[in-house]
Design a protein around this motif. Structure first.
Motif, PDB file in Angstrom:
ATOM      1  N   GLY A 124      -7.693  -6.634  15.478  1.00  0.00           N
ATOM      2  CA  GLY A 124      -6.742  -6.137  16.459  1.00  0.00           C
ATOM      3  C   GLY A 124      -5.393  -5.741  15.906  1.00  0.00           C
ATOM      4  N   VAL A 125      -5.277  -5.571  14.571  1.00  0.00           N
ATOM      5  CA  VAL A 125      -3.971  -5.228  14.003  1.00  0.00           C
ATOM      6  C   VAL A 125      -3.911  -3.782  13.524  1.00  0.00           C
ATOM      7  CG1 VAL A 125      -3.541  -7.606  13.325  1.00  0.00           C
ATOM      8  CG2 VAL A 125      -4.636  -6.055  11.687  1.00  0.00           C
ATOM      9  N   GLY A 126      -4.978  -3.016  13.686  1.00  0.00           N
ATOM     10  CA  GLY A 126      -4.996  -1.622  13.265  1.00  0.00           C
ATOM     11  C   GLY A 126      -5.529  -1.449  11.857  1.00  0.00           C
ATOM     12  N   LEU A 127      -6.065  -0.250  11.576  1.00  0.00           N
ATOM     13  CA  LEU A 127      -6.759  -0.009  10.311  1.00  0.00           C
ATOM     14  C   LEU A 127      -5.843  -0.142   9.103  1.00  0.00           C
ATOM     15  CD1 LEU A 127      -9.306   0.799   8.794  1.00  0.00           C
ATOM     16  CD2 LEU A 127      -8.728   3.206   9.217  1.00  0.00           C
ATOM     17  N   ASP A 128      -4.636   0.423   9.163  1.00  0.00           N
ATOM     18  CA  ASP A 128      -3.750   0.367   7.999  1.00  0.00           C
ATOM     19  C   ASP A 128      -3.412  -1.073   7.622  1.00  0.00           C
ATOM     20  OD1 ASP A 128      -3.728   3.099   7.802  1.00  0.00           O
ATOM     21  OD2 ASP A 128      -1.806   3.369   8.823  1.00  0.00           O
ATOM     22  N   LEU A 129      -3.144  -1.911   8.617  1.00  0.00           N
ATOM     23  CA  LEU A 129      -2.804  -3.301   8.328  1.00  0.00           C
ATOM     24  C   LEU A 129      -4.035  -4.085   7.891  1.00  0.00           C
ATOM     25  CD1 LEU A 129      -0.499  -5.233   8.166  1.00  0.00           C
ATOM     26  CD2 LEU A 129      -0.780  -5.755  10.602  1.00  0.00           C
ATOM     27  N   GLU A 130      -5.203  -3.770   8.469  1.00  0.00           N
ATOM     28  CA  GLU A 130      -6.436  -4.421   8.020  1.00  0.00           C
ATOM     29  C   GLU A 130      -6.657  -4.150   6.532  1.00  0.00           C
ATOM     30  OE1 GLU A 130      -8.053  -6.541   9.677  1.00  0.00           O
ATOM     31  OE2 GLU A 130      -8.244  -6.022  11.788  1.00  0.00           O
ATOM     32  N   ARG A 131      -6.401  -2.916   6.111  1.00  0.00           N
ATOM     33  CA  ARG A 131      -6.566  -2.576   4.695  1.00  0.00           C
ATOM     34  C   ARG A 131      -5.617  -3.400   3.828  1.00  0.00           C
ATOM     35  NH1 ARG A 131      -6.397   3.862   5.861  1.00  0.00           N
ATOM     36  NH2 ARG A 131      -8.651   4.266   6.097  1.00  0.00           N
ATOM     37  N   LEU A 132      -4.343  -3.435   4.216  1.00  0.00           N
ATOM     38  CA  LEU A 132      -3.352  -4.166   3.429  1.00  0.00           C
ATOM     39  C   LEU A 132      -3.709  -5.634   3.306  1.00  0.00           C
ATOM     40  CD1 LEU A 132      -0.491  -4.248   2.060  1.00  0.00           C
ATOM     41  CD2 LEU A 132       0.387  -4.866   4.330  1.00  0.00           C
ATOM     42  N   LEU A 133      -4.134  -6.228   4.415  1.00  0.00           N
ATOM     43  CA  LEU A 133      -4.393  -7.664   4.445  1.00  0.00           C
ATOM     44  C   LEU A 133      -5.744  -8.044   3.857  1.00  0.00           C
ATOM     45  CD1 LEU A 133      -3.058  -8.487   8.036  1.00  0.00           C
ATOM     46  CD2 LEU A 133      -1.845  -8.675   5.852  1.00  0.00           C
ATOM     47  N   SER A 134      -6.573  -7.056   3.523  1.00  0.00           N
ATOM     48  CA  SER A 134      -7.924  -7.358   3.042  1.00  0.00           C
ATOM     49  C   SER A 134      -7.950  -7.788   1.580  1.00  0.00           C
ATOM     50  CB  SER A 134      -8.839  -6.147   3.231  1.00  0.00           C
ATOM     51  OG  SER A 134      -8.473  -5.081   2.354  1.00  0.00           O
ATOM     52  N   ALA A 135      -6.891  -7.514   0.829  1.00  0.00           N
ATOM     53  CA  ALA A 135      -6.858  -7.917  -0.579  1.00  0.00           C
ATOM     54  C   ALA A 135      -6.559  -9.406  -0.674  1.00  0.00           C
ATOM     55  CB  ALA A 135      -5.802  -7.122  -1.330  1.00  0.00           C
ATOM     56  N   PRO A 136      -7.194 -10.124  -1.583  1.00  0.00           N
ATOM     57  CA  PRO A 136      -6.833 -11.535  -1.763  1.00  0.00           C
ATOM     58  C   PRO A 136      -5.365 -11.727  -2.110  1.00  0.00           C
ATOM     59  CG  PRO A 136      -8.946 -11.083  -2.790  1.00  0.00           C
ATOM     60  CD  PRO A 136      -8.386  -9.755  -2.372  1.00  0.00           C
ATOM     61  N   PHE A 137      -4.790 -10.815  -2.903  1.00  0.00           N
ATOM     62  CA  PHE A 137      -3.372 -10.833  -3.250  1.00  0.00           C
ATOM     63  C   PHE A 137      -2.738  -9.603  -2.617  1.00  0.00           C
ATOM     64  CE2 PHE A 137       0.515 -10.307  -5.494  1.00  0.00           C
ATOM     65  CZ  PHE A 137       0.852 -11.507  -6.100  1.00  0.00           C
ATOM     66  N   ILE A 138      -1.786  -9.821  -1.706  1.00  0.00           N
ATOM     67  CA  ILE A 138      -1.199  -8.741  -0.920  1.00  0.00           C
ATOM     68  C   ILE A 138       0.155  -8.352  -1.510  1.00  0.00           C
ATOM     69  CG2 ILE A 138      -0.329  -8.083   1.356  1.00  0.00           C
ATOM     70  CD1 ILE A 138      -2.276 -10.240   2.490  1.00  0.00           C
ATOM     71  N   VAL A 139       0.353  -7.064  -1.727  1.00  0.00           N
ATOM     72  CA  VAL A 139       1.638  -6.539  -2.176  1.00  0.00           C
ATOM     73  C   VAL A 139       2.167  -5.613  -1.099  1.00  0.00           C
ATOM     74  CG1 VAL A 139       2.867  -5.224  -3.936  1.00  0.00           C
ATOM     75  CG2 VAL A 139       0.944  -6.689  -4.590  1.00  0.00           C
ATOM     76  N   GLY A 140       3.302  -5.977  -0.497  1.00  0.00           N
ATOM     77  CA  GLY A 140       3.910  -5.169   0.558  1.00  0.00           C
ATOM     78  C   GLY A 140       5.413  -5.327   0.549  1.00  0.00           C
ATOM     79  N   ASP A 141       6.110  -4.323   1.078  1.00  0.00           N
ATOM     80  CA  ASP A 141       7.570  -4.337   1.035  1.00  0.00           C
ATOM     81  C   ASP A 141       8.153  -5.487   1.855  1.00  0.00           C
ATOM     82  OD1 ASP A 141       7.554  -2.096  -0.541  1.00  0.00           O
ATOM     83  OD2 ASP A 141       7.793  -0.699   1.129  1.00  0.00           O
ATOM     84  N   ARG A 142       7.620  -5.726   3.044  1.00  0.00           N
ATOM     85  CA  ARG A 142       8.172  -6.742   3.926  1.00  0.00           C
ATOM     86  C   ARG A 142       7.360  -8.033   3.920  1.00  0.00           C
ATOM     87  NH1 ARG A 142       7.561  -5.785   8.904  1.00  0.00           N
ATOM     88  NH2 ARG A 142       9.312  -7.073   9.642  1.00  0.00           N
TER      89      ARG A 142
END
Length: 256
Positions: free
Chosen positions: A203-221
């Protein structure tokens, strides 16, 4: 904490090997792994905003670990989930009694999963799952129930299994070459997102699902702030590696 993989065998001299990534907003103030004050203070990092933690161990080997459950429709709760890890290590109460008490007041918190254990027993409880004793073997806990087969969880367990393959089943000293703490800390440094056809729908949308799918997440915020390793045996070993928003290591601490 958003991803935990662990090997649990209470009948062995080394009953627990656990690796975990803590994912959090980079702006949230945090203190690195340290011994908390007081004669019974745990070894843990600290959420300086709410005062709790996500992974902690006492000198006698009692430990607790927390992940959030991804449920955008759920209320955030009136109390911080990190309090539960601290509560789990206060006093010498029975672990089973504690997790049933947590389940009874689960609505006070945002969605969560909680592991509480010692070298002899391990229980899990969550806002979406009833208390249950954890069976021996390899397990993963992310932002759904224990052993939900999300791609990141499957990859984390496979990496841990590969690291343990050929390592002694009994206790190992701190500098044991077969299972060095540095190897464990590197296990979840896996930054590749899952393929779109493997993504869960939370329920968080495709772009966020992609970001959160990596075991190690790299994001600006938001992203992986730290990786941790915990090994229980004749001694307890715990280490933490800390990262900035670019995913660059900026610190490391180890204790035994």
């Amino acid at each position: 904490m958003c991803l935990i993989a662990f090997d649990w065998h209470p009948d062995r001299e080394r009953p627990l090997v656990l690796v975990a990534n803590r994912d959090e907003f980079h702006a949230r103030p945090t203190r690195a792994l340290h011994w908390w004050s007081g004669p019974t203070g745990p070894l843990a990092g600290r959420d300086e905003q709410a005062g709790g933690t996500w992974l902690a161990v006492r000198r006698d080997g009692r430990f607790a670990a927390l992940t959030n459950v991804r449920d955008p429709a759920a209320p955030s709760g009136e109390r911080s989930r990190g309090e539960l890890v601290v509560e789990a290590l206060v006093g010498d109460g029975d672990i089973e009694t504690f997790v049933f008490d947590v389940h009874a007041r689960r609505h006070d918190y945002g969605p969560f999963n909680l592991l509480v254990g010692s070298p002899e027993r391990l229980w899990q409880v969550g806002s979406h799952s009833a208390p249950d004793r954890v069976t021996p073997g390899l397990h993963a806990l992310s932002n759904q129930a224990l052993d939900t087969p999300w791609p990141k969880s499957i990859r984390a367990v496979r990496r841990l299994e590969a690291a343990l393959d050929g390592a002694p089943l009994d206790d190992a000293p701190l500098d044991d070459a077969s299972l060095p703490i540095g190897t464990l800390l590197r296990l979840l440094d896996d930054r590749d997102p899952a393929a779109d056809d493997e993504l869960p729908e939370t329920g968080v949308g495709l772009d966020l699902e992609r970001l959160l799918s990596a075991p190690f997440i790299v994001g600006d915020r938001y992203g992986t702030r730290s990786s941790s390793a915990l090994v229980l045996g004749r001694t307890a070993r715990m280490a933490e590696r800390v990262f900035d928003a670019d995913g660059t290591r900026i610190g490391e601490r180890a204790f035994s």
